[in-house]
Design an enzyme around this catalytic site. Sequence first.
Site, PDB file in Angstrom:
ATOM      1  CD1 TRP A  81      -1.276   2.374   2.059  1.00  0.00           C
ATOM      2  CD2 TRP A  81      -3.025   1.434   1.076  1.00  0.00           C
ATOM      3  NE1 TRP A  81      -2.289   3.288   2.079  1.00  0.00           N
ATOM      4  CE2 TRP A  81      -3.372   2.729   1.476  1.00  0.00           C
ATOM      5  CE3 TRP A  81      -3.979   0.639   0.416  1.00  0.00           C
ATOM      6  CZ2 TRP A  81      -4.645   3.263   1.250  1.00  0.00           C
ATOM      7  CZ3 TRP A  81      -5.242   1.175   0.206  1.00  0.00           C
ATOM      8  CH2 TRP A  81      -5.554   2.470   0.620  1.00  0.00           C
ATOM      9  CG  ASN A  83      -1.507   6.774   2.374  1.00  0.00           C
ATOM     10  OD1 ASN A  83      -1.003   5.733   2.775  1.00  0.00           O
ATOM     11  ND2 ASN A  83      -1.769   7.801   3.178  1.00  0.00           N
ATOM     12  CG  ASP A  84      -1.295  11.405   2.537  1.00  0.00           C
ATOM     13  OD1 ASP A  84      -2.174  10.743   1.985  1.00  0.00           O
ATOM     14  OD2 ASP A  84      -1.511  12.106   3.534  1.00  0.00           O
ATOM     15  CB  THR A 143       1.041  13.423   5.871  1.00  0.00           C
ATOM     16  OG1 THR A 143       0.728  12.429   4.906  1.00  0.00           O
ATOM     17  CG2 THR A 143       1.232  14.737   5.144  1.00  0.00           C
ATOM     18  NE  ARG A 205      -5.636  14.292   9.396  1.00  0.00           N
ATOM     19  CZ  ARG A 205      -6.806  14.241  10.037  1.00  0.00           C
ATOM     20  NH1 ARG A 205      -6.832  14.163  11.352  1.00  0.00           N
ATOM     21  NH2 ARG A 205      -7.940  14.285   9.363  1.00  0.00           N
ATOM     22  CG  ASP A 206      -1.929  15.811   7.245  1.00  0.00           C
ATOM     23  OD1 ASP A 206      -1.431  14.785   7.747  1.00  0.00           O
ATOM     24  OD2 ASP A 206      -3.059  15.841   6.719  1.00  0.00           O
ATOM     25  CD  GLU A 254      -7.296  14.314   5.840  1.00  0.00           C
ATOM     26  OE1 GLU A 254      -6.952  13.633   6.813  1.00  0.00           O
ATOM     27  OE2 GLU A 254      -7.718  13.828   4.780  1.00  0.00           O
ATOM     28  CD1 TRP A 346      -8.752   8.992   1.512  1.00  0.00           C
ATOM     29  CD2 TRP A 346      -8.742   6.809   1.950  1.00  0.00           C
ATOM     30  NE1 TRP A 346      -7.480   8.653   1.873  1.00  0.00           N
ATOM     31  CE2 TRP A 346      -7.442   7.318   2.152  1.00  0.00           C
ATOM     32  CE3 TRP A 346      -8.964   5.459   2.157  1.00  0.00           C
ATOM     33  CZ2 TRP A 346      -6.383   6.522   2.556  1.00  0.00           C
ATOM     34  CZ3 TRP A 346      -7.907   4.666   2.565  1.00  0.00           C
ATOM     35  CH2 TRP A 346      -6.636   5.198   2.758  1.00  0.00           C
TER      36      TRP A 346
END
Length: 560
Positions: A81, A83-84, A143, A205-206, A254, A346
């Site tokens: 997997w 993602n970001d 992230t 976050r991020d 995000e 998502w």
Amino acid sequence: MQLNSLRKLGPRGSWITVAAVLAVVLAVAAAIVQGSRPGDPANPGAGNGGAQETAPSPNFSRPEGASQFRPAYHLTPKKEWMNDPQRPFLLDGVWHYYYLYNADHPEGNGTEWFHVTSTDLVHWKDEGVAIEKFKNGLGDIETGSAVVDTDNTAGFGKDAVIAVMTQQDKGVQRQSLFYSTDKGFSFKPYDRNPVMDNPGAEHWRDPKIIRDDANGQWVMALAEGEKIGFYTSRDLKGWRYASSFERRGLGILECPDLFQLDVDGDPAKRTWVLAASANGSEEGRTTGVAYWTGNWDGTTFTPADDGHQWLDAGSDFYAAVTWDDPRLPENQRMAFRHAIGWMNNWTYARNLPTTDWQGGADSIVRDIRLKTVQGRPSLVSSPTKALSVLEGAAETVTGRRVTEDGAGELPVPDSGAYRLDVTLEKGPDDAASEALLKLGSGAAEKGPADFATVGYDFDDGTAFVTRSAVVPGVESLGRVFTDRRSAASPLRGGSAPGRGIVELTVFVDYSSVEVFVNGGEQTLTSLVFPREGGHTVTAATAGGSATLKSFKYTPLAAAG
């Protein structure tokens, strides 16, 4: 970005995550891509861009044994997997890029930063995991962003690479610092982590960090639910709250970004852009990247107006990052930036029919500019020029009449990786309501089936993409996958309303379609899942005739 946070959206819509990466393309002289990992969607918390260089050989092939959906020139992990994306940086002529990866997917939880390198932002070399999860007692590695500390502000050495990212443990999100003294290949945790402890927020976050030279400080943009918080620091370790920017109606924000560009290339019109991945379901969209133009004064971002715009109108462009090329003179650095996003959504990210990896792919690298469009500064996108190294011999058709019955014979793609450059016109004697480019594939015994249609609606001035469920299992992806996605981009050069031309550039790569409309004034990015077998392209109209002024087919990274 946190996978579990997306699941809390419920009926508000789905979340895309642009994440990131590992190249699957191979250079003739060097083996290039291998894999990565992503956070477990079920439980995430437990360039060349500007400088001139010698381009690598254009002869590439997909990896031996690749599944039918494995792209030829987009970044994907070898397995498991992704993602970001995490914003790339340049050191000694090499781009360093990280993406969230979970080697333990689907059974195990948590993401970490997987590292790839490139000299041209087209071909990538797998460097392995750079920051491992669950090693410092604060959770996994999520992230954030990395910067090159050229002035040793953090005290880890000149040109140390400083990465600040979210770690999540038992549902609590904190910001931690890791540093590298070997140019970003390995990192050590700061012994006083976290550098920012959670003040009691659910969404926190991020962190995206930029250097604010005008004010002699580092600036962090942090996603805090329906707002972006701004923090400043002198040393990347101690952070002070400065202000916040709040917008409702876009879901949980995000992966923020903050940068400058010159409008229309004019330094006198230098403008700040604040971007964030957001949920557009209240506007009839799905998830994507929203942005505002305005001013940053060292403490506060003030938008030029209350309205936001979208960087991409497709279903599968999320968590995008942008960056400039530090080798360029200032006027060029402020004229354009690179961008890359995670191609996934998502709503269906956990149900894609890919078998040898999961998590979608990265988009191609794009060059983005601020251009005045219909009286408003807007981000426009174009494929980064270095992608031309992948091009084979082009075939061109001009001056074809297009009707509901078609446009005659068009070049036949020799693989599922190609580029189309198409100019369509609705002239004074034409009556077409829509022009359609139908992308198909299939073995001879079953015949081709159209897996996607790229079109233009002459009546309302919009480009659009529709996708079809032509392979087993895709029907379960739902309406977010099959609904038409459209973007307004008026015809050009017409003698009357509803007359004129539209230009479409389409990048196809086995399981993705990226459309650039009228020079990138609009883009639409989509995952697709074609049948196995040869690929086809046909043109047709609805409601009457139109003119195919030009049609150019260019093979890209041809298989075998």
